[in-house]
Design an enzyme around this catalytic site. Sequence first.
Site, PDB file in Angstrom:
ATOM      1  N   GLU A 133       0.813  -1.449  -0.019  1.00 41.05           N
ATOM      2  CA  GLU A 133      -0.178   0.482   0.257  1.00 41.05           C
ATOM      3  C   GLU A 133       1.147   0.972  -0.115  1.00 41.05           C
ATOM      4  OE1 GLU A 133      -3.048   0.749   3.186  1.00 41.05           O
ATOM      5  OE2 GLU A 133      -4.117   2.102   1.765  1.00 41.05           O
TER       6      GLU A 133
ATOM      7  N   ASP B  65       5.261   5.486   2.722  1.00 38.34           N
ATOM      8  CA  ASP B  65       5.127   6.820   2.936  1.00 38.34           C
ATOM      9  C   ASP B  65       6.013   7.545   2.976  1.00 38.34           C
ATOM     10  OD1 ASP B  65       1.991   8.055   4.431  1.00 38.34           O
ATOM     11  OD2 ASP B  65       4.000   9.021   4.300  1.00 38.34           O
TER      12      ASP B  65
ATOM     13  N   ASP C 236      -2.223   4.649  -2.586  1.00 40.01           N
ATOM     14  CA  ASP C 236      -3.586   5.926  -1.479  1.00 40.01           C
ATOM     15  C   ASP C 236      -2.288   6.396  -0.982  1.00 40.01           C
ATOM     16  OD1 ASP C 236      -4.995   6.992  -0.676  1.00 40.01           O
ATOM     17  OD2 ASP C 236      -4.869   5.480   1.281  1.00 40.01           O
TER      18      ASP C 236
ATOM     19  N   SER D 274       9.932   7.995  -1.306  1.00 42.31           N
ATOM     20  CA  SER D 274       8.823   8.828  -2.212  1.00 42.31           C
ATOM     21  C   SER D 274       8.273   7.377  -3.679  1.00 42.31           C
ATOM     22  CB  SER D 274       9.181  10.047  -2.288  1.00 42.31           C
ATOM     23  OG  SER D 274       8.317   9.827  -3.780  1.00 42.31           O
ATOM     24  N   GLN D 275       6.653   7.453  -3.675  1.00 41.56           N
ATOM     25  CA  GLN D 275       6.584   6.960  -4.557  1.00 41.56           C
ATOM     26  C   GLN D 275       6.958   7.637  -5.983  1.00 41.56           C
ATOM     27  OE1 GLN D 275       2.125   8.391  -4.309  1.00 41.56           O
ATOM     28  NE2 GLN D 275       1.949   7.136  -5.716  1.00 41.56           N
TER      29      GLN D 275
ATOM     30  N   ASP E  13      -8.949   7.345  -4.856  1.00 46.30           N
ATOM     31  CA  ASP E  13      -8.824   8.930  -4.761  1.00 46.30           C
ATOM     32  C   ASP E  13      -8.385   9.591  -6.183  1.00 46.30           C
ATOM     33  OD1 ASP E  13      -9.678   8.117  -2.514  1.00 46.30           O
ATOM     34  OD2 ASP E  13      -7.332   8.807  -1.486  1.00 46.30           O
TER      35      ASP E  13
ATOM     36  N   HIS F  70      -1.466  11.476  -5.107  1.00 42.31           N
ATOM     37  CA  HIS F  70      -2.663  11.555  -4.964  1.00 42.31           C
ATOM     38  C   HIS F  70      -1.658  12.682  -6.600  1.00 42.31           C
ATOM     39  CE1 HIS F  70      -5.154   8.566  -3.098  1.00 42.31           C
ATOM     40  NE2 HIS F  70      -4.349   9.368  -2.088  1.00 42.31           N
TER      41      HIS F  70
HETATM   42  C1  LIG Z   1      -4.674   9.185   1.625  1.00 41.55           C
HETATM   43  S1  LIG Z   1      -3.780   9.065   2.690  1.00 41.55           S
HETATM   44  C2  LIG Z   1      -3.452   7.479   3.225  1.00 41.55           C
HETATM   45  C3  LIG Z   1      -3.739   6.912   3.746  1.00 41.55           C
HETATM   46  C4  LIG Z   1      -3.519   5.834   4.802  1.00 41.55           C
HETATM   47  N1  LIG Z   1      -3.695   4.937   3.022  1.00 41.55           N
HETATM   48  C5  LIG Z   1      -5.277   4.826   5.196  1.00 41.55           C
HETATM   49  O1  LIG Z   1      -6.728   4.200   4.042  1.00 41.55           O
HETATM   50  O2  LIG Z   1      -5.328   5.161   6.022  1.00 41.55           O
HETATM   51  C6  LIG Z   1      -1.994   9.556   1.953  1.00 41.55           C
HETATM   52  C7  LIG Z   1      -0.741   9.173   2.025  1.00 41.55           C
HETATM   53  O3  LIG Z   1       0.588   9.941   1.178  1.00 41.55           O
HETATM   54  C8  LIG Z   1       1.530   9.806   2.154  1.00 41.55           C
HETATM   55  N2  LIG Z   1       2.067  10.744   0.397  1.00 41.55           N
HETATM   56  C9  LIG Z   1       2.245  11.549   0.354  1.00 41.55           C
HETATM   57  N3  LIG Z   1       3.024  11.808  -0.958  1.00 41.55           N
HETATM   58  C10 LIG Z   1       3.283  10.666  -0.420  1.00 41.55           C
HETATM   59  C11 LIG Z   1       4.773  10.299  -1.882  1.00 41.55           C
HETATM   60  N4  LIG Z   1       5.544  11.473  -2.591  1.00 41.55           N
HETATM   61  N5  LIG Z   1       5.380   9.347  -1.594  1.00 41.55           N
HETATM   62  C12 LIG Z   1       4.743   8.275  -0.860  1.00 41.55           C
HETATM   63  N6  LIG Z   1       3.896   8.303  -0.015  1.00 41.55           N
HETATM   64  C13 LIG Z   1       3.019   9.711   0.198  1.00 41.55           C
HETATM   65  C14 LIG Z   1       1.124  10.351   3.641  1.00 41.55           C
HETATM   66  O4  LIG Z   1       2.277  10.761   3.589  1.00 41.55           O
HETATM   67  C15 LIG Z   1      -0.337  10.263   3.576  1.00 41.55           C
HETATM   68  O5  LIG Z   1      -0.220   9.430   4.667  1.00 41.55           O
END
Ligand SMILES: C[S@@+](CC[C@H](N)C(=O)[O-])C[C@H]1O[C@@H](n2cnc3c(N)ncnc32)[C@H](O)[C@@H]1O
Length: 235
Positions: A64, A90, A132, A109-110, A161, A135
């Site tokens: 995830e 994350d 997730d 980072s993704q 999303d 986005h």
């Molecule tokens: C919508 S939340 C995830 C919620 C979780 N999956 C849930 O269902 O409760 C989005 C997450 O993506 C992370 N995020 C933001 N930019 C990112 C990136 N470039 N690479 C990885 N994670 C990232 C944020 O730190 C945040 O914790």
Amino acid sequence: MRKYRFDEGADVAEDIRTKYGFDGDLLDLYAGNKGVQVHKWHHYIPIYDRYFGPYRNTPVRFLEIGVNKGGSLQMWRNYFGPDATLFGIDINEDCAQYNGQAGQVRIGSQADPNFLNKVIDEMGGVDVVLDDGSHVMSHVRTSFETLYPRLETGGTYMIEDLHTAYKHKYGGGYRHPDNFFGFMRELIDDMHHWYHDKKLHHPGLEAHFTGLHIHDSIAVIDKEPVHAPVHSRVS
Ligand SMILES: C[S@@+](CC[C@H](N)C(=O)[O-])C[C@H]1O[C@@H](n2cnc3c(N)ncnc32)[C@H](O)[C@@H]1O
């Protein structure tokens, strides 16, 4: 997104059950989640079950993107069972606190293909990806372009999303060139390359890209070997 928020204190399980006619285990795992928070749109719950159900109680390797408060990994552990290999990634270093609880958490980072590849190497491959994360359109695309080729045959790649595809803040917009659904359209053209003479948009993917399912804000991409289509008459 406040305008879509479900009433605090109202019955989450009842809402999902009544609107979507869904009463599987995932309903209780989501609505009854305690401790670390999980945040999902209600209509996602039956969609998850439809595509992820076949992997339950198997040694599935599940990644995830987006750990946030750790609740989704906890929910996935309870859903997939003890034999699953669960990894969450994350960019937020605070998420390291959830490492080793329901699954493994790695920080990065993704949008970084090297990081993604290292995580998949550590997992020993991947059967299911759920994006997730940020986005941001370019991030979603980089993750897909990196991870889909590494997805096991028979695997499932889900992005959620995707209402963000319509938001400038996420690099999208209505019919914007970077709207992820535009990229999906290119994959659809490539899947049908047998029937037209245009160049492939994404050479290589057409060998595995067998199906695409679009739901409200969710895209699910299948991966199977593609065979040249034939038809026959049988009587
Ligand atoms: C919508 S939340 C995830 C919620 C979780 N999956 C849930 O269902 O409760 C989005 C997450 O993506 C992370 N995020 C933001 N930019 C990112 C990136 N470039 N690479 C990885 N994670 C990232 C944020 O730190 C945040 O914790």
